[in-house]
Design a protein around this motif. Structure first.
Motif, mmCIF file in Angstrom:
data_model
loop_
_atom_site.group_PDB
_atom_site.id
_atom_site.type_symbol
_atom_site.label_atom_id
_atom_site.label_comp_id
_atom_site.label_asym_id
_atom_site.label_seq_id
_atom_site.Cartn_x
_atom_site.Cartn_y
_atom_site.Cartn_z
ATOM 1 N N SER A 14 -79.567 36.082 23.887
ATOM 2 C CA SER A 14 -80.803 36.275 24.644
ATOM 3 C C SER A 14 -82.038 35.753 23.926
ATOM 4 C CB SER A 14 -80.998 37.776 24.945
ATOM 5 O OG SER A 14 -79.871 38.310 25.605
ATOM 6 N N THR A 28 -79.317 38.882 30.881
ATOM 7 C CA THR A 28 -80.442 37.958 30.726
ATOM 8 C C THR A 28 -80.556 37.012 31.912
ATOM 9 O OG1 THR A 28 -80.227 38.063 28.323
ATOM 10 C CG2 THR A 28 -81.466 36.208 29.227
ATOM 11 N N SER A 77 -83.072 40.777 33.533
ATOM 12 C CA SER A 77 -84.082 40.279 32.599
ATOM 13 C C SER A 77 -83.753 40.835 31.219
ATOM 14 C CB SER A 77 -85.501 40.695 33.023
ATOM 15 O OG SER A 77 -85.621 42.103 33.011
ATOM 16 N N TRP A 78 -84.210 40.132 30.172
ATOM 17 C CA TRP A 78 -83.793 40.499 28.814
ATOM 18 C C TRP A 78 -84.144 41.924 28.392
ATOM 19 C CZ3 TRP A 78 -87.368 42.082 25.327
ATOM 20 C CH2 TRP A 78 -88.683 41.682 25.490
ATOM 21 N N ASP A 86 -90.128 33.993 27.049
ATOM 22 C CA ASP A 86 -90.926 34.991 27.768
ATOM 23 C C ASP A 86 -92.121 35.467 26.949
ATOM 24 O OD1 ASP A 86 -91.346 36.526 30.068
ATOM 25 O OD2 ASP A 86 -90.423 38.290 29.168
ATOM 26 N N ALA A 98 -84.313 33.219 25.782
ATOM 27 C CA ALA A 98 -85.034 33.854 26.892
ATOM 28 C C ALA A 98 -86.161 34.741 26.389
ATOM 29 C CB ALA A 98 -84.064 34.672 27.745
#
Length: 533
Positions: free
Chosen positions: A53, A179, A183-184, A60, A56
């Motif tokens: 992850s 992920t 979402s992470w 982000d 990501a």
């Protein structure tokens, strides 16, 4: 495994002697085992779930993937620092209270990690998470051993060990799927229900089985120095590539702080009556060479475990889910072979088993050093599967050699120090590998572009072809640069895989500087004094 199998447990299992209590029975035993396994699974899962992850998370939070690896190293360093304190904290608060407090604080830290608005805050909460996670794994084994009859302790450890091997398989897959599809932050949020369930079950079953407590002095100076030199060294390694290493005053200061505080730490710990880390253990031949080979090997192993998904996602177009699938099969052979190795460790020479493991890691890394930008998933999976066999023959034999000949009263200190060096080395290995990867990629990029001349040869033809397809001159150059970067970072990863393979082969000689424990010593870690000196 025997009921006193301390020396042959993998690192991280801990060695705190379980209290002499009647074993649990029936459904209570089943639920107790489930509660302890859940907590262990959650802890180990958290150390691997973030690997796929990182891109990501970095994207982000607006940082580079290299900076994103701090999410991994910060947890590892904090975890390493707290492990040696487990014995003192257990005697101060009791094993059950400490275990349950650790889970609750871990859940809280996980929840805060998911809400972190910046990389700095995420790292801060990961540090807290790592600090409170330290006692969880050794205490889960302590409570598990107190739950089973002595005759079934080997089976209990085998069940416990399976959770530590399944988690690295599930981690990348689960982390990648979460992920890509949610979402992470949810890789941290999932700890909340699991942790609350585990702590509720554990407290209801074990609250009447609390261990005795007593107040002991703590080496506050030694602990401060430990945090200072480990923290300064890790910061230096993580920020070095950003600040141009020793051309930066900040890096020079961090380096001086690390060296000076380490020197003072060593002198203090060797002279203090109640050291936080028993450095006198390094006077023992088996402990010194065993812990050193284990730590260096783990640094190589963990650094490459972090590097592979970064390369796959940044330069090979893999999603987090597909990168997780490429990493997950590592646990298959490990799960099948670990019980066999655990059963035979008292019969076979641990040095031979560890030698086979290091040769296995070298072969796996050599295979990865042949990767190109055209390598498909099947060829990536083959060394991943084989690596599981090397893992099964890696932890147990080296821990057996490291703890052989140490008196039972010093086993907790020895296991704690061995875990400290291993976990610290793993975090530092991640920083070193990612730094070398960027450095080697820059070198390969320079070599690949030094013969290119604007408007001439293949370079000129390629630019013209891209422009003819509708790209502007700038877009064409960016496209070509991306392809060159892909080649450069792939070659850089190959360099690290190959260098790691050679280092694994070199470490074999260090294994054979230890002495083989006698059969009883291999099983209990209480005999063969000659093997320890």
């Amino acid at each position: 495994m025997s009921s006193t199998d301390t020396a042959s447990t993998p690192p991280g299992m801990g060695s705190l002697a379980p209290a002499v209590l009647p074993p649990l029975q029936g459904p209570t035993l089943l639920l107790g085992t489930l509660a302890l396994s859940l907590a262990t699974f959650m802890n180990v899962l958290d150390s691997s779930i973030a690997n796929v992850s990182i891109p990501a998370i970095a994207g982000d939070l607006g940082v580079s993937p290299g900076q994103g690896t701090w999410v991994i190293t910060s947890f590892g360093v904090a975890n390493a620092i707290s492990v040696p304190l487990t014995g003192w904290l257990t005697q101060r608060f009791g094993a059950v209270r400490l275990f349950c407090m650790s889970i609750l604080l871990f859940v809280l830290a996980s929840w805060l990690c998911g809400f972190a608005p910046s990389l700095e805050m995420l790292i801060f909460f990961r540090v807290i998470q790592g600090l409170v996670a330290g006692p969880m794994i050794p205490l889960s084994q302590t409570l598990l051993l107190s739950s089973y009859p002595a005759a079934k302790a080997g089976m209990a450890l085998a069940v416990w060990g399976m959770t530590t091997l399944v988690a690295p398989v599930v981690g990348p897959l689960l982390g990648g799927w979460i992920t890509d599809n949610i979402s992470w932050p949810w890789i941290f949020y999932i700890n909340v229900p699991v942790g609350l369930l585990a702590v509720g079950m554990a407290w209801s079953i074990y609250k009447h089985r609390e261990t005795p407590t007593r107040k002991l002095p703590i080496d506050s100076v030694g602990l401060t120095l430990l945090v200072l030199w480990v923290g300064a060294l890790q910061l230096m390694l993580d920020k070095g590539k950003e600040l141009d290493w020793f051309a930066s005053d900040q890096i020079v200061i961090l380096g001086l702080v690390a060296v000076i505080s380490f020197a003072v730490f060593v002198v203090w710990e060797l002279t203090d009556a109640h050291p936080v880390v028993d450095l006198r253990l390094f006077k023992r031949r088996n402990f010194s060479f065993g812990a050193l080979s284990l730590s260096v090997a783990y640094a190589l192993f963990f650094g490459n475990v972090v590097l592979l998904p970064l390369w796959l996602q940044q330069w090979m177009g893999y999603t987090a889910t597909s990168a997780g699938m490429a990493l997950a099969p590592v646990g298959l052979l490990a799960i099948l072979l670990t019980p066999v190795v655990g059963k035979k460790i008292a019969v076979w020479d641990p040095r031979r088993i560890a030698t086979v493991a290091f040769i296995g890691f070298a072969v796996v890394l050599w295979m990865r050093s042949q990767f190109t930008t055209q390598t498909d998933m099947a060829h990536i999976l083959i060394p991943t599967v084989l690596q599981g066999a090397a893992m099964a023959m890696f932890f147990i034999p080296l821990t057996t050699l490291t703890l052989a000949g140490i008196e039972p009263a010093r086993i907790p200190s020895a296991a704690g120090l061995s875990n400290f060096t291993r976990i610290t080395a793993g975090a530092m290995g991640t920083s070193i590998v990612t730094t070398l990867w960027d450095s080697r990629a820059a070198m390969h990029h320079a070599h690949l572009t030094e013969t290119l001349v604007q408007g001439q040869g293949v370079f000129g033809v390629t630019v013209a072809s891209l422009q003819a397809s509708g790209l502007s001159a700038e877009q064409a150059l960016l496209q070509i640069n991306r392809l060159i970067d892909q080649q450069a970072y792939t070659r850089a990863a190959d360099d690290i895989f190959m260098a790691s393979a050679w280092i694994f082969l070199g470490l074999i000689s260090m294994i054979w500087l230890t002495r083989r424990p006698a059969a009883r010593g291999a099983a209990s870690g209480t005999s063969d004094a000659g093997g320890a000196h």
